[in-house]
Design a protein around this motif. Structure first.
Motif, mmCIF file in Angstrom:
data_model
loop_
_atom_site.group_PDB
_atom_site.id
_atom_site.type_symbol
_atom_site.label_atom_id
_atom_site.label_comp_id
_atom_site.label_asym_id
_atom_site.label_seq_id
_atom_site.Cartn_x
_atom_site.Cartn_y
_atom_site.Cartn_z
ATOM 1 N N SER A 1 44.669 -10.634 28.254
ATOM 2 C CA SER A 1 43.683 -11.502 27.667
ATOM 3 C C SER A 1 43.578 -11.670 26.134
ATOM 4 N N THR A 2 43.916 -10.635 25.161
ATOM 5 C CA THR A 2 44.287 -10.862 24.131
ATOM 6 C C THR A 2 45.360 -11.942 23.654
ATOM 7 N N PHE A 3 46.512 -11.793 24.397
ATOM 8 C CA PHE A 3 47.552 -12.700 24.167
ATOM 9 C C PHE A 3 47.130 -14.160 24.636
ATOM 10 N N VAL A 4 46.357 -14.399 25.564
ATOM 11 C CA VAL A 4 45.704 -15.661 25.962
ATOM 12 C C VAL A 4 44.760 -16.234 24.690
ATOM 13 N N GLY B 1 39.922 6.695 32.222
ATOM 14 C CA GLY B 1 38.823 5.973 32.204
ATOM 15 C C GLY B 1 38.506 4.946 30.934
ATOM 16 N N SER B 2 39.824 4.434 30.473
ATOM 17 C CA SER B 2 39.804 3.393 29.327
ATOM 18 C C SER B 2 40.046 2.256 30.396
ATOM 19 N N PRO B 3 39.473 1.026 29.775
ATOM 20 C CA PRO B 3 39.841 -0.397 30.301
ATOM 21 C C PRO B 3 41.383 -0.353 30.648
ATOM 22 N N SER B 4 41.507 -1.360 31.672
ATOM 23 C CA SER B 4 43.028 -1.666 32.061
ATOM 24 C C SER B 4 43.926 -2.065 30.634
ATOM 25 N N ILE B 5 44.935 -1.276 30.622
ATOM 26 C CA ILE B 5 45.619 -1.822 29.209
ATOM 27 C C ILE B 5 46.279 -3.003 29.337
ATOM 28 N N VAL B 6 46.970 -3.376 30.455
ATOM 29 C CA VAL B 6 47.441 -4.666 30.738
ATOM 30 C C VAL B 6 46.603 -5.824 30.835
ATOM 31 N N LYS C 1 40.941 -11.115 42.293
ATOM 32 C CA LYS C 1 39.742 -10.708 41.813
ATOM 33 C C LYS C 1 40.139 -10.115 40.406
ATOM 34 N N TRP C 2 41.455 -9.523 40.149
ATOM 35 C CA TRP C 2 41.784 -8.727 38.896
ATOM 36 C C TRP C 2 41.899 -9.928 37.898
ATOM 37 N N TRP C 3 42.621 -11.060 38.289
ATOM 38 C CA TRP C 3 42.654 -12.264 37.573
ATOM 39 C C TRP C 3 41.493 -12.800 36.753
ATOM 40 N N CYS C 4 40.654 -12.784 37.802
ATOM 41 C CA CYS C 4 39.232 -13.294 37.408
ATOM 42 C C CYS C 4 38.512 -12.639 36.543
ATOM 43 N N ARG C 5 38.556 -11.048 36.777
ATOM 44 C CA ARG C 5 37.867 -10.430 35.706
ATOM 45 C C ARG C 5 38.797 -10.381 34.181
ATOM 46 N N VAL C 6 39.816 -10.361 34.448
ATOM 47 C CA VAL C 6 40.708 -10.580 33.008
ATOM 48 C C VAL C 6 40.373 -11.775 32.298
ATOM 49 N N LEU C 7 40.403 -13.021 32.943
ATOM 50 C CA LEU C 7 40.177 -14.089 32.090
ATOM 51 C C LEU C 7 38.609 -14.453 31.970
#
Length: 533
Positions: A115-118, A105-110, A164-170
């Motif tokens: 997002s932290t690295f960016v 149930g944790s947020p996506s680790i990758v 969609k995944w990249w849009c959510r991450v960024l």
């Protein structure tokens, strides 16, 4: 801007408690490279520096399990006097994500790591100029870890899921700079999916975009050319950046090979809209899958985006005023005065280097140009204000850094810093490894770490990451590991209308009983049996 928290502390704060990983961050020294935007015929290319950042995340050794790289991302940073471009070149997983022991149930680790690295690379660069984060989302079996597709636990997203995944991450990065509590910074995201109309593209936007004001959207279906190029009246050949291993760069080169006239115009395509329309017919964008092109544009110190042309004129006025003030304190002929004149003239080509002026340099490897000119000393003749001329000789990279106004002390670096040639050797080594299975993946990981140590001469490499983020308990959300049980109470079977007699609501001494169903009681005299025929 001084450096903020370290990457190690940022990753620890972003990952849940219980996560234990090993981070490997390698970067290169900035080196000259080809300009991203092709110059008009007869014009000089824009001075540009490039540096590479590679972040590998490995699961630590645990019992019989040896250390294995589980995620990796590569980001290239291009810097010129008017624009800084962060290009997410590659990102991949090896199929061993289960070894991270992420809580259910944790947020996506990758997603949290990327997002932290960016943000770590983006933040200090916002103090200087406009910054754009660029990437293309294209679904493939593997990018950085050869053989990883054979691991049954590797989950490859399809084209729509990946966009969609990249849009959510960024979007997490975007929202950090649209918060009213942050310093003034206009930030917007722009998405193009060749072959999809406006309504179809909007379906890829993150859920947070639905709460944005229609008059001030954060997510837009467009290519932000006016925010990336000062003169948008140029032919389309000069309005699209040429990034390495990018589908649109390959299309640009194919069009250049066909025909380019003396004005820099193609024979077939005349407008930017035609270029993007034709992109949808390219094999990479039409072979049964979609490709998403994404740009996040950040304008620090602005409440709204100004065109790049306006920003460049403003910078030139400010630079002229600064030069006039500085010239009063500089003595004629001094080395300080000569370096300042050099930076204003921008005479930055190195003898016999191919030069950053040459638009026809091969683009197959960024490191080739950078490594050849990185340590070269050049002698440029600079106008000193009289009939005589003075000559200075400094490293080309240092000249470029001063011209572009880069302060290396404020730029984040990797734990290991190598040159462009060494970085290319390291990349080639990784692409020749094999991550198909536990044993091969562990051996490949160990070999890659040893290769870094060999190239850099460092004694150790890697820093541990211990998650510190406490996940708030979710209220009203179903637990991932427990099936939900629906309990139905107060259900009454439907009966025929002529057999129902309402005797009024159930009551007690204190009034109606809350939460209890009404019970209808029928006296024996009211019940009649149906007469048999």
């Amino acid at each position: 801007m001084p450096l903020g928290p370290s990457l190690q502390s940022r990753l620890a704060a972003a990952l849940p408690v219980g996560i234990s990983l090993q981070a490997y961050h390698v970067s290169t020294t900035p080196s000259p490279t080809n300009a991203l935007f092709a110059p008009l015929p007869g014009e000089q290319s824009e001075a540009t520096l490039c540096e590479s950042h590679f972040l590998g995340i490995a699961s630590p050794q645990d019992g019989d399990h040896k250390e294995v790289l589980v995620y990796a991302v590569e980001i290239l940073i291009f810097t010129n006097p008017s624009l800084t471009t962060l290009f997410v070149s590659k990102a991949d997983s090896s199929g061993f994500s289960s070894r991270t022991n992420a809580p259910k149930g944790s947020p996506s680790i990758v997603g949290s790591i990327i997002s932290t690295f960016v943000q770590f690379l983006l933040e200090p660069r916002l103090a200087k100029s406009r910054v754009v984060l660029s990437l293309f989302a294209r679904s493939q079996n593997q990018y950085l870890f050869p053989g990883s597709i054979e691991n049954p636990t590797k989950h490859v997203l399809d084209d729509r899921q990946l966009i969609k995944w990249w849009c959510r991450v960024l979007d997490d990065v975007l929202r950090l700079h649209t918060d009213s509590k942050s310093p003034a910074c206009k930030a917007t995201a722009h998405l193009l999916v060749p072959g999809c109309d406006k309504a179809e593209t909007k379906a890829f936007f993150p859920p947070s975009s639905r709460s944005d004001s229609p008059s001030d959207p954060r997510w837009i279906n467009s290519y932000p050319v006016e925010l990336l190029v000062a003169d948008t009246t140029k032919p389309p050949r000069h309005l699209v950046p040429r990034l390495p291993d990018d589908p649109k760069s390959r299309f640009l080169e194919d069009l250049d090979g066909d025909f380019v006239d003396e004005h820099g115009q193609w024979r077939s395509l005349k407008t930017l809209d035609q270029f993007w329309e034709m992109m949808s017919y390219r094999q990479e964008c039409s072979a049964g899958r979609l490709v998403g092109f994404l740009w996040l544009v950040f304008s620090p110190g602005q409440s709204t985006h100004a065109s790049l042309d306006v920003l460049e004129k403003s910078d030139k006025v400010g630079l002229s005023n600064e030069t006039a003030i500085q010239s009063k304190s500089d003595t004629p002929g001094s080395s300080h005065s000569s370096e300042r004149d050099l930076s204003l003239h921008g005479s930055l080509s190195a003898p016999n280097s191919g030069g950053i002026e040459n638009d026809r340099l091969p683009r197959d490897s960024l490191s080739t140009t950078g490594s050849r000119t990185e340590s070269a000393a050049v002698a440029d003749v600079v106008d000193s204000g009289d009939s005589k001329s003075s000559t200075i000789s400094v490293p080309l990279t240092e000249q470029l850094a001063k011209f572009i106004n880069i302060d290396h002390a404020t730029q984040p670096e990797g734990e290991i810093v190598i040159n462009a040639d060494q970085y290319q050797s390291l990349t080639d080594y990784l692409l020749q490894t094999d991550f198909a299975g536990d044993h091969l993946a562990a051996e490949s990981t160990r070999g890659w770490v040893q290769k870094v140590l060999e190239l850099s001469g460092a004694a150790a490499f890697g820093c541990p990451i211990l998650g510190e983020r406490t996940l708030a308990p979710s209220s009203g959300v179903q637990q991932m590991d427990a099936p939900q049980v629906n309990v139905l109470t107060g259900i009454r079977k439907k009966r025929k209308a002529d057999n129902i007699v309402d005797s009024g609501p159930a009551s007690s001494a204190n009034g109606p009983v809350s939460g209890q169903p009404t019970v209808n009681t029928l006296s024996a005299g009211l019940v009649r049996k149906k007469v048999k025929s």
